[in-house]
Design a protein around this motif. Structure first.
Motif, PDB file in Angstrom:
ATOM      1  N   GLU A  97       0.868  -0.797   0.464  1.00  0.00           N
ATOM      2  CA  GLU A  97       0.082  -0.005  -0.119  1.00  0.00           C
ATOM      3  C   GLU A  97       0.824   0.897   0.069  1.00  0.00           C
ATOM      4  N   TYR A  98       1.780   1.466   0.836  1.00  0.00           N
ATOM      5  CA  TYR A  98       2.872   2.363   1.082  1.00  0.00           C
ATOM      6  C   TYR A  98       3.502   3.067  -0.294  1.00  0.00           C
ATOM      7  N   ALA A  99       3.700   1.466  -0.906  1.00  0.00           N
ATOM      8  CA  ALA A  99       4.362   1.537  -2.323  1.00  0.00           C
ATOM      9  C   ALA A  99       3.947   2.827  -3.045  1.00  0.00           C
ATOM     10  N   ILE A 100       2.429   1.773  -3.677  1.00  0.00           N
ATOM     11  CA  ILE A 100       1.658   2.630  -3.888  1.00  0.00           C
ATOM     12  C   ILE A 100       1.229   3.584  -3.779  1.00  0.00           C
ATOM     13  N   ARG A 101       0.548   3.812  -2.993  1.00  0.00           N
ATOM     14  CA  ARG A 101       0.565   5.697  -2.627  1.00  0.00           C
ATOM     15  C   ARG A 101       1.620   6.756  -3.037  1.00  0.00           C
ATOM     16  N   ALA A 102       3.014   5.986  -2.688  1.00  0.00           N
ATOM     17  CA  ALA A 102       3.618   7.024  -2.713  1.00  0.00           C
ATOM     18  C   ALA A 102       4.437   7.165  -4.059  1.00  0.00           C
ATOM     19  N   ALA A 103       4.288   6.322  -5.007  1.00  0.00           N
ATOM     20  CA  ALA A 103       4.141   6.067  -6.270  1.00  0.00           C
ATOM     21  C   ALA A 103       3.510   7.335  -6.700  1.00  0.00           C
ATOM     22  N   ALA A 104       2.491   7.013  -6.555  1.00  0.00           N
ATOM     23  CA  ALA A 104       1.252   8.443  -6.900  1.00  0.00           C
ATOM     24  C   ALA A 104       1.565   9.740  -6.668  1.00  0.00           C
ATOM     25  N   ALA A 105       2.226   9.173  -5.493  1.00  0.00           N
ATOM     26  CA  ALA A 105       2.482  11.341  -5.075  1.00  0.00           C
ATOM     27  C   ALA A 105       3.265  11.734  -5.822  1.00  0.00           C
ATOM     28  N   GLY A 106       4.272  10.507  -6.044  1.00  0.00           N
ATOM     29  CA  GLY A 106       5.156  10.826  -7.284  1.00  0.00           C
ATOM     30  C   GLY A 106       6.831  10.381  -6.457  1.00  0.00           C
ATOM     31  N   ASN A 107       6.753   9.739  -6.212  1.00  0.00           N
ATOM     32  CA  ASN A 107       8.053   9.574  -5.440  1.00  0.00           C
ATOM     33  C   ASN A 107       8.424   8.503  -5.446  1.00  0.00           C
ATOM     34  N   ALA A 108       9.739   7.724  -5.421  1.00  0.00           N
ATOM     35  CA  ALA A 108      10.518   6.558  -5.982  1.00  0.00           C
ATOM     36  C   ALA A 108      10.203   5.955  -4.310  1.00  0.00           C
ATOM     37  N   TYR A 109      10.135   4.851  -4.512  1.00  0.00           N
ATOM     38  CA  TYR A 109      10.301   3.895  -3.313  1.00  0.00           C
ATOM     39  C   TYR A 109      10.760   2.068  -3.488  1.00  0.00           C
ATOM     40  N   LEU A 110      11.465   1.788  -2.628  1.00  0.00           N
ATOM     41  CA  LEU A 110      12.685   0.538  -3.309  1.00  0.00           C
ATOM     42  C   LEU A 110      12.764  -0.441  -1.680  1.00  0.00           C
ATOM     43  N   SER A 111      11.896  -1.513  -2.749  1.00  0.00           N
ATOM     44  CA  SER A 111      12.095  -2.308  -1.095  1.00  0.00           C
ATOM     45  C   SER A 111      12.879  -2.506  -0.256  1.00  0.00           C
ATOM     46  N   PRO A 112      13.400  -2.074   1.165  1.00  0.00           N
ATOM     47  CA  PRO A 112      14.363  -2.084   1.902  1.00  0.00           C
ATOM     48  C   PRO A 112      15.609  -3.292   2.018  1.00  0.00           C
TER      49      PRO A 112
END
Length: 220
Positions: free
Chosen positions: A115-130
């Motif tokens: 969920e966090y990755a989806i919301r971060a991506a939608a907000a324009g941020n990058a997300y990488l699994s720790p």
């Protein structure tokens, strides 16, 4: 009323699709609008439905995840893409990020991380699994021998903030950093916020890469 984030899922493993569907169906503010089993169908549906976020498996028939990523970014660049992978497929990470992926997520990630990755991506941020952050950093070139603008920024960090940055760059989550430093997760979040501000970074990926570039990880 805010519209829910519209998500497209492409994975040829029916068990993975079922699991992700079960996670996202009750998630507030997220709507899984379509599920497909190959990259070509993912491109077609992305063009037709223009979702906010597309979850793409790396290895799919007809058109693999990287090819589908390139096509979607070319045809509908406003769609944010999170790539799904299994541990050990880090050779694809740099390629995916280079082609505009907004995130890289392990399939075995917990529900809240998805969920966090989806919301971060939608907000324009990058997300990488720790868990795969360190693998990505290990593929970067060695840090320069002379001080850089990045080093000047790192020098503004407090000793505790530097510790948090190093642990973050090693791929630890906020909860794991808190356990390592014997502080609360809320305190870690505050430190991470200050680290981002001082380093002019928007997310963990950028901060971790800066730590690698300045040689902090080589000191471990």
């Amino acid at each position: 009323m805010t519209e829910p984030l519209r998500v497209l899922l492409a994975d040829d493993d029916s068990l993975i699709r079922t699991a992700i569907d079960a996670i996202l169906r009750p998630a507030a503010g997220i709507e899984l609008i379509a599920q497909v089993a190959d990259g070509r169908a993912a491109v077609d549906l992305a063009l037709r439905h223009r979702p906010d976020v597309a979850l793409l498996d790396i290895q799919m028939p007809v058109l693999d995840g990287l090819a589908a990523l390139r096509e979607i970014r070319r045809l509908v660049p406003e769609v944010r893409i999170v790539v799904l992978t299994t541990f050990g497929q880090d050779e694809y990470v740099a390629q995916a990020l280079a082609h505009g992926a907004a995130g890289f997520l392990l399939k075995e990630s917990a529900a809240d991380e998805l969920e966090y990755a989806i919301r971060a991506a939608a907000a324009g941020n990058a997300y990488l699994s720790p868990k795969i952050t360190r693998q990505v950093l290990d593929r970067l070139p060695p840090p320069p021998t002379r001080p850089t603008e990045d080093q000047v920024k790192v020098d503004t960090l407090s000793e505790r903030e530097r510790e948090v940055l190093i642990l973050l760059a090693q791929g630890l989550s906020n909860a794991e950093i808190g356990q390592r430093l014997f502080v609360s997760e809320g305190t870690v979040k505050t430190h991470v916020y200050h680290v981002f501000a001082k380093l002019s970074c928007e997310n963990r990926v950028q901060a971790a890469m800066l730590a690698q570039r300045t040689g902090l990880l080589a000191q471990l």
